[in-house]
Design an enzyme around this catalytic site. Structure first.
Site, mmCIF file in Angstrom:
data_model
loop_
_atom_site.group_PDB
_atom_site.id
_atom_site.type_symbol
_atom_site.label_atom_id
_atom_site.label_comp_id
_atom_site.label_asym_id
_atom_site.label_seq_id
_atom_site.Cartn_x
_atom_site.Cartn_y
_atom_site.Cartn_z
ATOM 1 N N LYS A 24 71.216 14.363 46.092
ATOM 2 C CA LYS A 24 70.857 13.349 44.757
ATOM 3 C C LYS A 24 71.534 11.949 44.931
ATOM 4 O O LYS A 24 72.463 11.945 45.425
ATOM 5 C CB LYS A 24 70.964 14.132 43.502
ATOM 6 C CG LYS A 24 70.031 14.906 43.092
ATOM 7 C CD LYS A 24 69.992 15.439 41.581
ATOM 8 C CE LYS A 24 68.594 16.139 41.616
ATOM 9 N NZ LYS A 24 68.733 16.906 40.304
ATOM 10 N N ARG A 77 70.845 24.929 43.278
ATOM 11 C CA ARG A 77 69.666 24.544 43.639
ATOM 12 C C ARG A 77 69.654 23.521 44.856
ATOM 13 O O ARG A 77 70.074 22.558 44.385
ATOM 14 C CB ARG A 77 68.540 23.928 42.446
ATOM 15 C CG ARG A 77 67.331 23.494 42.798
ATOM 16 C CD ARG A 77 66.617 22.951 41.524
ATOM 17 N NE ARG A 77 65.182 22.486 41.898
ATOM 18 C CZ ARG A 77 65.002 21.459 42.587
ATOM 19 N NH1 ARG A 77 65.923 20.394 42.716
ATOM 20 N NH2 ARG A 77 63.595 20.915 42.865
#
Ligand code: 7PM
Length: 283
Positions: free
Chosen positions: A228, A262
């Site tokens: 991210k 995740r």
């Protein structure tokens, strides 16, 4: 009370999710514009092969997403989403011993994916869409609730919270109550702070640091930080250079009691989890 709790195995359709150790969820994007995979796995067979590789690398869940939730991404219809997701859910359910998580906000997709063998609903909108609570309840499947304010298209436009940890905790508490009121039992809920969703870099870092507070909500935590932009921003790395940062955060999340990670890079993350487990089970 901010210690990691031990939960009994969670029934996810035909399979059980072990929550006594940190589990790794592999990300499978079936969008044509997925930022990390470039849509390469949009075809069913390629998706199946990618899922199989993630299972072999130690993923116990595969998260299938047909809607890009990238900041600024266009909305897709439930029909478009189903077209992408349904064949992949069906193929994985038939071929692999893994829990299928479906990353969707659309009630129609929840119902159909459940019918085709999905074991978990992962909704970045926490069942706030019209009909989503009822659809999720009808599947009988566990649900992951994630913090986000607004919509992916606009969520990064100047998000402000007096206290981001309190904001996330309050939001998740309210959505848990809505689920229980809709007939989804408390024991079927998973919780996610929603890193990168309607948050500044400072929000993301502070929330990560104080993540343990969310154990007070009494349900297992899922953490998604893989590749991210918070990593890109801190380290000055493009997406393909974010593995070390992702693994650092994975290790920290494990020590902070996260139950599910995740991630895109399953093999590397599984090594992180196993190495920590070896130390933590030593005499
Ligand atoms: C573009 C930008 C594509 C961001 C995809 C993303 C999460 C999630 C996503 C998360 C849960 C990504 C995100 N992130 N579901 N779905 N938690 N529960 O980086 O953090 O994968 S999409």
């Amino acid at each position: 009370m901010t210690l990691k709790q031990n939960f009994s195995p969670l029934p996810c359709g035909s399979r059980q999710l072990d929550l006594s150790r940190t589990q790794v969820m592999g990300i499978l994007n079936v969008t044509p514009d997925s930022f990390s995979d470039g849509g390469r796995f949009s075809q069913r067979d390629a998706a199946l092969r990618h899922a199989e590789a993630m299972c072999r690398a130690g993923a116990t869940l595969i998260d299938i997403g047909g809607e890009s939730t990238r900041p600024g991404a266009l909305l897709v219809t439930a029909e478009q989403e189903l077209e992408r997701v349904a064949p992949v859910v069906e193929a994985i359910a038939a071929e692999l011993d893994v829990i299928i998580s479906v990353d969707t906000s659309a009630p129609e997709v929840m119902l159909e994916a459940g019918r085709l063998g999905a074991g978990l609903i992962n909704d970045v909108r926490s069942l706030q869409r019209e009909g989503a609570l009822a659809a999720a309840a009808a599947t009988g499947l566990p649900v992951c609730l994630m913090h986000m304010r607004g919509e992916p298209t606009t969520m990064q436009q100047n998000p402000q919270y007096p206290d981001v940890v309190a904001e996330v905790e309050g939001f998740l508490r309210e959505r848990m109550q809505a689920c229980v009121a809709a007939g989804i039992s408390f024991d079927k809920l998973l919780l996610d702070p929603g890193f990168g969703f309607a948050k500044t870099l400072e929000h993301n870092l502070g929330l990560f640091r104080h993540m343990e507070v969310l154990h007070d909500l009494g349900r297992p935590l899922l953490v998604g930080v893989s590749r991210k932009s918070m990593i890109g921003r801190v380290l000055g790395r493009e997406v393909d250079g974010r593995l070390p940062g992702s693994l650092a955060l994975a290790a920290l999340a494990v020590t902070k009691g996260a139950h599910i990670l995740r991630v895109h890079d399953v093999a590397e993350t599984v090594d992180v989890v196993r190495m920590i487990a070896a130390v933590e089970t030593a005499e």
